[in-house]
Design a protein around this motif. Structure first.
Motif, short mmCIF file in Angstrom:
data_model
loop_
_atom_site.label_atom_id
_atom_site.label_comp_id
_atom_site.label_asym_id
_atom_site.label_seq_id
_atom_site.Cartn_x
_atom_site.Cartn_y
_atom_site.Cartn_z
N THR A 167 35.56 75.75 89.62
CA THR A 167 36.62 76.12 88.67
C THR A 167 36.84 74.95 87.72
O THR A 167 36.72 73.78 88.11
CB THR A 167 37.95 76.45 89.37
N SER A 168 37.17 75.26 86.49
CA SER A 168 37.48 74.21 85.53
C SER A 168 38.98 73.95 85.44
O SER A 168 39.41 72.89 84.98
CB SER A 168 36.96 74.60 84.14
N ARG A 169 39.77 74.92 85.92
CA ARG A 169 41.23 74.78 85.81
C ARG A 169 41.96 75.33 87.02
O ARG A 169 42.92 74.75 87.50
CB ARG A 169 41.69 75.51 84.54
N ALA A 170 41.52 76.48 87.52
CA ALA A 170 42.20 77.15 88.63
C ALA A 170 41.97 76.40 89.94
O ALA A 170 41.08 75.57 90.06
CB ALA A 170 41.70 78.59 88.76
N GLU B 36 40.85 68.56 92.77
CA GLU B 36 41.85 69.62 92.92
C GLU B 36 43.22 69.12 92.50
O GLU B 36 43.99 69.86 91.85
CB GLU B 36 41.88 70.10 94.38
N LEU B 37 43.54 67.89 92.84
CA LEU B 37 44.82 67.32 92.46
C LEU B 37 44.94 67.17 90.94
O LEU B 37 46.00 67.47 90.36
CB LEU B 37 44.99 65.95 93.12
N LEU B 38 43.88 66.76 90.29
CA LEU B 38 43.91 66.62 88.83
C LEU B 38 44.01 67.97 88.14
O LEU B 38 44.68 68.11 87.11
CB LEU B 38 42.66 65.87 88.37
N ARG B 39 43.34 68.98 88.70
CA ARG B 39 43.46 70.33 88.11
C ARG B 39 44.87 70.88 88.29
O ARG B 39 45.39 71.57 87.41
CB ARG B 39 42.42 71.27 88.72
N TRP B 40 45.47 70.58 89.44
CA TRP B 40 46.87 70.98 89.65
C TRP B 40 47.78 70.31 88.63
O TRP B 40 48.66 70.95 88.05
CB TRP B 40 47.29 70.60 91.07
N ALA B 41 47.55 69.01 88.38
CA ALA B 41 48.37 68.29 87.40
C ALA B 41 48.17 68.86 86.01
O ALA B 41 49.13 68.96 85.21
CB ALA B 41 48.00 66.81 87.43
N ARG B 42 46.95 69.26 85.70
CA ARG B 42 46.68 69.85 84.38
C ARG B 42 47.41 71.17 84.23
O ARG B 42 48.00 71.45 83.17
CB ARG B 42 45.18 70.05 84.22
N ARG B 43 47.42 72.00 85.27
CA ARG B 43 48.11 73.28 85.19
C ARG B 43 49.61 73.07 85.01
O ARG B 43 50.27 73.76 84.25
CB ARG B 43 47.83 74.13 86.44
N ARG B 44 50.14 72.08 85.72
CA ARG B 44 51.57 71.75 85.58
C ARG B 44 51.88 71.28 84.17
O ARG B 44 52.89 71.66 83.58
CB ARG B 44 51.93 70.67 86.60
N ARG B 45 50.99 70.45 83.64
CA ARG B 45 51.20 69.87 82.31
C ARG B 45 51.16 70.97 81.24
O ARG B 45 51.86 70.91 80.24
CB ARG B 45 50.15 68.81 82.05
N GLU B 46 50.30 71.94 81.43
CA GLU B 46 50.15 73.00 80.45
C GLU B 46 51.13 74.15 80.69
O GLU B 46 51.05 75.18 80.00
CB GLU B 46 48.71 73.51 80.45
N GLY B 47 51.99 74.00 81.69
CA GLY B 47 53.04 74.99 81.91
C GLY B 47 52.59 76.23 82.63
O GLY B 47 53.26 77.25 82.58
N ALA B 48 51.44 76.15 83.34
CA ALA B 48 50.97 77.33 84.04
C ALA B 48 51.51 77.42 85.45
O ALA B 48 51.39 78.44 86.11
CB ALA B 48 49.43 77.34 84.09
#
Length: 231
Positions: free
Chosen positions: A153-156, A218-230
């Motif tokens: 996954t690239s984001r999920a 996985e932690l960085l993707r989680w942070a990215r989702r949080r940052r992008e409001g998902a």
């Protein structure tokens, strides 16, 4: 989906450059005081053996859960962009390099090695040196498992797509582990590839490598989702 899967393939392949290059940098920068942590034949075994099937299996990944909610991709956008390189080399690759290099030094240090000590054939440390290079080889193979799961996954999150949803990847991972085990424990392959059998302590350490590699991404993707409001 096809575009995403090419990116996953490239991410997986590129991520293994740092752990293969760093050992040679350590050897060169030390002026030979540190022996080569990985041999040329072991690199070939990785690039042509353990790496191939999981990489191909990533090309068969189903679409990610949010694929239909994304804006259309700009046709002029490059496939290999800064984000992909930062993830492959700056996150996955550096974590892998740190793990495998640490594993190499751990085996040598436990054997009583000090910088500059002779590890050539016939010396008291030679068998330990073979075990140390084997630890590097096995470490990269173990990290490949974590990278393969991360690259799916690239984001999920991995949980959102299911750990077992890509059966081809699971078969690819099973093959690479069996292939690596053959090179490590079967005497004919040991003679060719300069490997040595690893003990339970080394195997326990290696078992953590995939989790560390996947977990950091996985932690960085989680942070990215949080940052992008998902969320």
């Amino acid at each position: 989906i096809a575009y995403d899967n090419i990116g996953k393939f490239v991410t997986y392949i590129f991520a293994h450059a740092p752990p293969e290059i760093v050992p040679f940098l350590v050897f060169a920068l030390s002026g030979g005081a540190v022996p080569l942590p990985l041999t040329a034949l072991q690199i070939l075994a990785i690039d042509l053996g353990t790496e191939t099937l999981p990489a191909l299996a990533l090309g068969r990944e189903p679409g990610e859960p949010d694929v239909m909610r994304r804006p259309p991709r700009d046709r002029r956008a490059p496939l290999i962009d800064r984000r992909l390189l930062a993830r492959a080399w700056g996150t996955l690759g550096l974590v892998e390099a740190a793990l495998v290099t640490g594993g190499f030094f751990l085996v040598l240090a436990t054997a009583g090695w000090t910088p500059g000590a002779d590890v050539g054939a016939g010396t008291p440390l030679h068998d330990d040196y073979l075990a140390a290079t084997t630890m590097t080889f096995a470490g990269i193979t173990a990290c490949q498992v974590g990278t393969a799961m991360a690259a799916r996954t690239s984001r999920a999150s991995l949980r959102s797509i299911g750990v077992l949803s890509n059966r081809l990847l699971l078969w690819g991972i099973a093959f690479e582990l069996a292939f690596a085990a053959a090179l490590i424990w079967l005497p004919p392959f040991q003679d060719v590839f300069g490997t040595a059998a690893l003990g339970l302590r080394e195997l326990a350490i290696l078992a953590a490598f995939p989790l560390v590699v996947w977990g950091s991404d996985e932690l960085l993707r989680w942070a990215r989702r949080r940052r992008e409001g998902a969320g």
